[in-house]
Design a protein around this motif. Structure first.
Motif, PDB file in Angstrom:
ATOM      1  N   CYS A  16      85.146  65.464  11.933  1.00  0.00           N
ATOM      2  CA  CYS A  16      84.124  64.922  12.838  1.00  0.00           C
ATOM      3  C   CYS A  16      82.795  64.660  12.132  1.00  0.00           C
ATOM      4  CB  CYS A  16      83.925  65.842  14.034  1.00  0.00           C
ATOM      5  SG  CYS A  16      83.191  67.444  13.613  1.00  0.00           S
ATOM      6  N   CYS A  17      82.691  65.020  10.841  1.00  0.00           N
ATOM      7  CA  CYS A  17      81.515  64.732  10.009  1.00  0.00           C
ATOM      8  C   CYS A  17      80.238  65.441  10.458  1.00  0.00           C
ATOM      9  CB  CYS A  17      81.268  63.226   9.909  1.00  0.00           C
ATOM     10  SG  CYS A  17      82.634  62.361   9.133  1.00  0.00           S
ATOM     11  N   ARG A  18      80.363  66.449  11.302  1.00  0.00           N
ATOM     12  CA  ARG A  18      79.172  67.209  11.662  1.00  0.00           C
ATOM     13  C   ARG A  18      78.980  68.362  10.671  1.00  0.00           C
ATOM     14  NH1 ARG A  18      80.053  67.079  18.172  1.00  0.00           N
ATOM     15  NH2 ARG A  18      82.206  66.927  17.472  1.00  0.00           N
ATOM     16  N   PRO A  19      77.742  68.811  10.485  1.00  0.00           N
ATOM     17  CA  PRO A  19      77.449  69.749   9.388  1.00  0.00           C
ATOM     18  C   PRO A  19      77.848  71.191   9.673  1.00  0.00           C
ATOM     19  CG  PRO A  19      75.439  69.223  10.574  1.00  0.00           C
ATOM     20  CD  PRO A  19      76.526  68.411  11.205  1.00  0.00           C
ATOM     21  N   TRP A  20      78.552  71.768   8.720  1.00  0.00           N
ATOM     22  CA  TRP A  20      78.886  73.181   8.771  1.00  0.00           C
ATOM     23  C   TRP A  20      77.897  73.970   7.934  1.00  0.00           C
ATOM     24  CZ3 TRP A  20      84.707  73.038   7.002  1.00  0.00           C
ATOM     25  CH2 TRP A  20      85.500  72.465   8.017  1.00  0.00           C
ATOM     26  N   GLN A  21      77.509  75.120   8.448  1.00  0.00           N
ATOM     27  CA  GLN A  21      76.793  76.105   7.647  1.00  0.00           C
ATOM     28  C   GLN A  21      77.867  77.086   7.163  1.00  0.00           C
ATOM     29  OE1 GLN A  21      73.143  76.509   7.123  1.00  0.00           O
ATOM     30  NE2 GLN A  21      74.019  77.801   5.535  1.00  0.00           N
ATOM     31  N   GLU A  30      87.580  90.590  -2.410  1.00  0.00           N
ATOM     32  CA  GLU A  30      87.979  89.924  -1.174  1.00  0.00           C
ATOM     33  C   GLU A  30      87.024  88.774  -0.888  1.00  0.00           C
ATOM     34  OE1 GLU A  30      90.574  90.727   1.191  1.00  0.00           O
ATOM     35  OE2 GLU A  30      91.300  91.712  -0.625  1.00  0.00           O
ATOM     36  N   LEU A  31      87.595  87.651  -0.487  1.00  0.00           N
ATOM     37  CA  LEU A  31      86.793  86.487  -0.149  1.00  0.00           C
ATOM     38  C   LEU A  31      86.690  86.368   1.367  1.00  0.00           C
ATOM     39  CD1 LEU A  31      85.451  83.729  -0.899  1.00  0.00           C
ATOM     40  CD2 LEU A  31      87.749  82.757  -0.797  1.00  0.00           C
ATOM     41  N   GLU A  32      85.449  86.235   1.847  1.00  0.00           N
ATOM     42  CA  GLU A  32      85.242  86.048   3.280  1.00  0.00           C
ATOM     43  C   GLU A  32      84.407  84.795   3.486  1.00  0.00           C
ATOM     44  OE1 GLU A  32      83.749  89.499   5.403  1.00  0.00           O
ATOM     45  OE2 GLU A  32      83.087  88.178   7.018  1.00  0.00           O
ATOM     46  N   VAL A  33      84.884  83.915   4.328  1.00  0.00           N
ATOM     47  CA  VAL A  33      84.194  82.655   4.580  1.00  0.00           C
ATOM     48  C   VAL A  33      83.912  82.534   6.073  1.00  0.00           C
ATOM     49  CG1 VAL A  33      84.322  80.137   4.454  1.00  0.00           C
ATOM     50  CG2 VAL A  33      85.281  81.540   2.604  1.00  0.00           C
ATOM     51  N   VAL A  34      82.637  82.297   6.399  1.00  0.00           N
ATOM     52  CA  VAL A  34      82.233  82.124   7.795  1.00  0.00           C
ATOM     53  C   VAL A  34      81.708  80.703   7.952  1.00  0.00           C
ATOM     54  CG1 VAL A  34      80.692  82.899   9.631  1.00  0.00           C
ATOM     55  CG2 VAL A  34      81.678  84.565   8.034  1.00  0.00           C
ATOM     56  N   VAL A  35      82.183  79.998   8.964  1.00  0.00           N
ATOM     57  CA  VAL A  35      81.718  78.648   9.240  1.00  0.00           C
ATOM     58  C   VAL A  35      80.985  78.636  10.576  1.00  0.00           C
ATOM     59  CG1 VAL A  35      82.414  76.263   9.654  1.00  0.00           C
ATOM     60  CG2 VAL A  35      83.584  77.618   7.921  1.00  0.00           C
ATOM     61  N   ASP A  36      79.729  78.172  10.545  1.00  0.00           N
ATOM     62  CA  ASP A  36      78.897  78.074  11.738  1.00  0.00           C
ATOM     63  C   ASP A  36      78.339  76.678  11.861  1.00  0.00           C
ATOM     64  OD1 ASP A  36      78.503  80.265  13.508  1.00  0.00           O
ATOM     65  OD2 ASP A  36      77.642  81.405  11.838  1.00  0.00           O
ATOM     66  N   ARG A  37      77.794  76.381  13.019  1.00  0.00           N
ATOM     67  CA  ARG A  37      77.091  75.101  13.178  1.00  0.00           C
ATOM     68  C   ARG A  37      75.767  75.185  12.422  1.00  0.00           C
ATOM     69  NH1 ARG A  37      78.087  73.073  19.356  1.00  0.00           N
ATOM     70  NH2 ARG A  37      80.228  73.762  19.502  1.00  0.00           N
ATOM     71  N   ALA A  38      75.493  74.189  11.586  1.00  0.00           N
ATOM     72  CA  ALA A  38      74.222  74.143  10.875  1.00  0.00           C
ATOM     73  C   ALA A  38      73.127  73.807  11.868  1.00  0.00           C
ATOM     74  CB  ALA A  38      74.280  73.107   9.760  1.00  0.00           C
ATOM     75  N   GLN A  39      71.966  74.426  11.678  1.00  0.00           N
ATOM     76  CA  GLN A  39      70.847  74.194  12.600  1.00  0.00           C
ATOM     77  C   GLN A  39      70.164  72.873  12.294  1.00  0.00           C
ATOM     78  OE1 GLN A  39      70.110  76.306  15.235  1.00  0.00           O
ATOM     79  NE2 GLN A  39      72.050  77.153  14.544  1.00  0.00           N
TER      80      GLN A  39
END
Ligand SMILES: [Zn+2]
Length: 57
Positions: free
Chosen positions: A34-39, A48-57
């Motif tokens: 959808c081309c919207r920005p991820w934070q 251990e690798l941890e990845v969190v994806v949020d909506r960028a402000q």
């Protein structure tokens, strides 16, 4: 390269995110669908690798 399965916080499409081995911390990348920005926040603790994806402000 580490590949992590993430879910877009906007369109809820599940995609594979490739994380460079040197990457740590936060950065912004657009959703492939959808081309919207991820934070994106990458945390490495005890191998251990941890990845969190949020909506960028
Ligand atoms: Zn999306």
């Amino acid at each position: 390269m580490d590949t992590v399965s993430v879910t877009c916080p906007y369109c809820f499409e599940r995609t594979d995110l490739v994380v460079d081995p040197d990457t740590e911390g936060s950065y912004v990348e657009d959703c492939e669908v959808c081309c919207r920005p991820w934070q994106i926040t990458v945390v490495r603790a005890g191998g251990e690798l941890e990845v969190v994806v949020d909506r960028a402000q």
